[in-house]
Every structure is written in C-alpha cells, then in structure tokens.
Design an enzyme around this catalytic site. Structure first.
Site, PDB file in Angstrom:
ATOM      1  N   ASP A  45       0.821  -1.215   0.000  1.00  0.00           N
ATOM      2  CA  ASP A  45       0.000   0.000   0.000  1.00  0.00           C
ATOM      3  C   ASP A  45       0.858   1.270   0.000  1.00  0.00           C
ATOM      4  OD1 ASP A  45      -2.078  -1.906   0.475  1.00  0.00           O
ATOM      5  OD2 ASP A  45      -1.670  -1.766   2.617  1.00  0.00           O
ATOM      6  N   GLU A 219     -11.237   0.361  -2.126  1.00  0.00           N
ATOM      7  CA  GLU A 219     -10.581   0.727  -0.868  1.00  0.00           C
ATOM      8  C   GLU A 219      -9.321   1.510  -1.218  1.00  0.00           C
ATOM      9  OE1 GLU A 219      -9.676  -3.015   0.956  1.00  0.00           O
ATOM     10  OE2 GLU A 219      -8.404  -3.686  -0.692  1.00  0.00           O
TER      11      GLU A 219
END
Length: 548
Positions: A45, A219
C-alpha cells in the site's frame, strides 16, 4: 581487531548504507531505463509525495504490527530508493493501554494503508487502525523524529485514510471501511476535518459505492485536486486480481464519475493498483503502486501517467510497463534499500523490524560488532513461534537470493535455542538447541502457525560446543556456526557450515508462505521454555544477502 576498529567500521558502515546497491535486485538499468518492480520487497500500500525542492520524493507503506512502523523511504528519481527512517517508534506512544496491547504480536492489525503529504512546511502521515481509529503523525524533516500519534477520529472500521487541503485552506478526509470490523465495505466516504487536520468537524458522506458491481472491494483511496477537479484514485476488484480506478468530481462530496485507468491486460503483472500519484517539477506524472506476489508480499511498481484524454491513463495504454524510461531527474545515484548487515553500527539497522513493540530484553547492538538477540520465554502452552515478539526480521528483497549469517549461540540452560528463520503462516527455522552439554542442530517446520498448529522438528546433527565458560558461576556453552538459506521460486532451502567454507545442505526446498497481510520475512529467532533460567542469546556477527 574487530573490537578495536568498531568506531571506524561504524563510520564505514553508515557511509556504505547511504549508497547501498543490492546484489540481488536493482531496478536501474544504467542506460536511462528501469525495470519493474522498482522495489522488489513488501512495501504494501505505498504512497508518495514530493518535497518543496521538487527533487526529493518520500514514500511510506503499511507496517501493520511490525516495529518500528511506517517506513520512510527517499528517492531523487522515483526509481532508486533507500530507507531513511520510520515515523513510528512503537504502537502507540502516548497511549499506554495500546502500547501494552501491541507488546504481543497482533498479526495483520495496526497500521493499514497510510498516506503521506507535504503541507504548510510539514510532512503528514495519516493511517487507519481498523480497531482504534484514524491517526496522524507529522514532522518537518521526514528523516528525523515524528510527532506522537494523534487520534483524529476514534472508532472501529476506519482504514485507508488520505487528507486533502483545498485551495481555500479547508481540509477533507477520504477513507475506506474494513468489513471485518464494520460489517460493510466497498464504499468510500469523505468528511471535513479542521483546517489543521487534527479532528473531524463534518459528518461522513458516501461518495462511491462498489457493492454489487465489478468495483467491489474499492478501498485504499488517495485524494487529489487538479485543474478544478477533485480526484479520488483507488483500487477495486480484489487485491490479487483487481485494477485501478480514477474518479472525478467538481465537489469533494461528489457525485463522482469513474474510469478504469490501469489493469493487468495482457501482461503478467496481476492486480496492479493501490498507490500514489506524483506530479514532478519537470511536468511529468507517475504512479507508484503494488503488485501482490504472495509469499514475497506486495512489491512496488512505477508507471507513467498520460493525462491527454483528461483521465490519468497509467502505464502503456492502461497496462503496466515492465521496462520504461526513467523519470526526468537531476540524480545519477544508484541506490537500493539496505539488506546485508555487518552489525558494526551502535544501533539496529533500518532493514530490521521486530514482530511487536520493542522491549530492550529482546536484544540490543553490542560494542563488539555483533547484534545480540536474547531468548524469549515461551509460555507453557506454546505450540509454535506465531506469538513470539522478539523475532528480528526483514523483508525478502528479490525472487531469488541467498542469505548467509555467522553467529554464536550462547546457552545458559537446557532447551535454549536460536538460529535463522523464514517466517510466515508457514515457517521454517534452522536452530541450535542445547541438550545436556551438547547442541542439536534442528530443522523446525510449522504449517498454518496462525491456527495453533504444533511445530515439528528434524534432527540434522549433534554438535560439540565450540567453547565453554571457565567460571563455575552460571557457566554458558557456546556454538559458533554459519547458517544459510537459499530462496528461489517461493521456496527456501537451508544449509550450514562449521567453518564458513563447506556448507552441508540440510533440507529439501520448502514452500514459503506469506504472513498476515505481509510477505514472508527472514531473520533471527531465539527462544526457551524455562521461565527461571538466565536467558541465552545469539550474537550475530554478520548477515549477507547475495545472488549465490
């Protein structure tokens, strides 16, 4: 000699780490091009921002329960990266209850999908801890000390948070939701924060809903503004197989129109998504994102962005590139995240993380050019190493590599053991264990460690101590040994040597397995079961990561 030269070697070590070039993966081809991944290690991420000079780029990534947390990496060209520090010394300074909670491994919890931004002379990092809320730290120097974590929004379910300071000074926050905590997901919400970004002053508004569509599991949103448009860039479609969305609106609260701007297509780069967009001082646009490589974790890719259609089409016509020209830059330095460690510095190297909040009884650097790791006291009910907090580990740096370490294990009592480990849901460790006045060399294995499966062990050899203490007061016995693990095709194979020259293979190729939201990690383990005994310890002399 090593002891006498420790100060000199420390300076050499620090200078070398500043320009470390990996033997196993360097993306810079030296001809003005690069090959993805730009970091072939588990920086899950990733997000990136550019500093005020326009020449310095800073990256952070998810660190979950690993400590120190929130790694800070620096680059001058978006291709060559080095670790310069961490924003979190522990989870969480300033909150004693949580700090104690994270003193035991909390696999997959903690720091999820952070964002890093430069605003009004300071760097900010926001992240969602799905069990506790939205947090923020800030610093004037990203390589220096960061503030203690501030809870901006308290509660469960908040993940993947990004702030946006608008032209009028107002601040907005976008976030995703963890289904495991909130029992809903695949929606993105936006709310207003105070102008200093420290507290929520507005209610959340759902601005995107991927439920029941191909955009499920939306997300990891990142928030931007460009030419009067508000942009949210986020992944959807699932981690291993999904794609990257871009969405735009004239209002931060939407409604947003959206478009797929990066997907696997005909390439072998699966699930290219979730990362950060950066606009350079040279007028170029680039996207840093991850690719899920299972046991190796989520590695970092760099793709160009083309805005000619009004949408940020990434890679080559929306498919990720493998080899491409480097971003325009003024740097010629080739540097990679540090891996090998001679343990000559009086502090723990930046490649290392513990599996829980650090306790000085886990281990400390020595003045003798070694890293000492003390044996952790296992509970009477222990079955495997899943709950051991003092595992000193680092990320795998390439698809193929060899790890060799020289260490001395000192045992004060029966049953103490230590050695080299590849840790994940499945793990394997090569350890020496004291049995009477000798050491057994054991290959330990565990499948589905997270489910409480008991580990198994295989006797490889019985070794005589290489030294014994002469004192009659709590004498120890010592074992000098070289250990090696070779990694290839998501498998690991162990060998050992008593002289550092001739190695004996002591395992077949064993299948690696990722951990909870992280890739498999390798390093040192030292444990024992006797609660009353004085601790034993590993003195690791060096560890070297090479091609062979």
């Amino acid at each position: 000699m090593k002891k006498l030269l420790i100060v000199t070697l420390t300076l050499v070590s620090l200078a070398a780490s500043a320009q470390y070039k990996s033997q196993v993966w360097s993306p810079d081809n030296g001809d003005g091009t690069y090959t993805n991944p730009v970091i072939n290690a588990d920086y899950s991420d990733p997000d990136v921002c550019v500093g005020p000079s326009g020449e310095d780029y800073y990256m952070t990534a998810s660190s979950f329960q690993c400590v120190p947390g929130l790694p800070i990496l620096h680059s001058r060209d978006l291709v060559n990266w080095q670790i310069i520090g961490y924003a979190l010394k522990s989870l969480y300074d300033g909150d004693e209850q949580l700090k104690v909670h994270y003193s035991k491994p909390q696999h997959g919890n903690g720091v999820w999908a952070p964002s890093i931004r430069y605003h009004a002379g300071e760097y900010y990092i926001y992240w969602g801890d799905p069990d506790n809320g939205v947090y923020m730290v800030k610093a004037k120097d990203p390589a220096g000390d960061w503030s203690e974590p501030l809870c901006v929004i308290k509660g469960k379910g908040y993940i993947d948070t990004t702030p946006l300071w608008d032209d009028d000074g107002r601040c907005y926050l976008v976030n995703g939701w963890a289904n495991s905590r909130s029992k809903f997901a695949s929606v993105l919400t936006v709310r207003e924060l105070s102008a200093d970004g420290t507290r929520a002053i507005g209610q959340p508004v759902i601005v995107f809903d991927g439920n029941g569509t191909e955009n499920r599991t939306c997300e990891g949103p990142k928030f931007y503004k460009r030419d009067g448009w508000y942009w949210i860039m986020c992944p959807a479609g699932g981690v291993p197989t999904g794609f990257q969305l871009a969405m735009r609106s004239k209002s931060p609260y939407g409604p947003y129109e959206h478009k797929i701007v990066l997907e696997q297509g005909k390439t072998n780069i699966n699930g290219p998504h979730q990362g950060g967009w950066v606009h350079t001082k040279y007028g170029e646009d680039w996207f840093i994102h991850f690719q899920d490589k299972e046991a190796y974790g989520r590695v970092v890719h760099l793709n160009p962005i083309d805005w000619s259609t009004g949408w940020p089409i990434m890679g080559k016509n929306g498919e990720p590139v493998i080899t491409y020209r480097k971003p325009k830059n003024s740097s010629s330095l080739i540097v990679n995240p540090v891996e090998s460690d001679e343990f000559n510095a009086p502090k723990i190297g930046l490649q290392w993380q513990w599996h829980a909040n650090y306790d000085e009884k886990f281990g400390v650097p020595t003045a003798f050019g070694t890293m000492r790791i003390y044996t952790h006291k296992l509970s009477k009910e222990w079955k495997n190493y899943w709950e051991v907090p003092n595992l000193l580990l680092q990320k795998t740096p390439a698809d193929e590599f060899t790890v060799t370490t020289k260490l001395c294990f000192t045992s004060k009592d029966e049953g103490q053991m230590g050695g080299l480990i590849m840790m994940g849901h499945n793990y394997y460790a090569l350890v020496v264990k004291r049995v009477g006045k000798t050491f057994q060399l054991l290959l330990q294995s565990c499948t589905n460690a997270d489910r409480g499966t008991a580990q198994t062990e295989e006797l490889i050899a019985t070794l005589k101590p290489t030294a014994e203490d002469k004192t009659d007061y709590k004498p120890g016995i010592h074992e000098d040994i070289y250990m090696r693990m070779q990694v290839k095709n998501s498998k690991v194979q162990f060998s050992y040597s008593e002289n550092g020259k001739k190695f004996k293979t002591c395992s077949v190729e064993l299948p690696m397995k990722e951990g909870k939201w992280i890739g498999a990690k390798f390093g040192f383990v030292a444990v024992e079961t006797n609660e009353k005994a004085d601790r034993g310890w590993i003195d690791a002399d060096w560890i070297r990561i090479t091609e062979k």
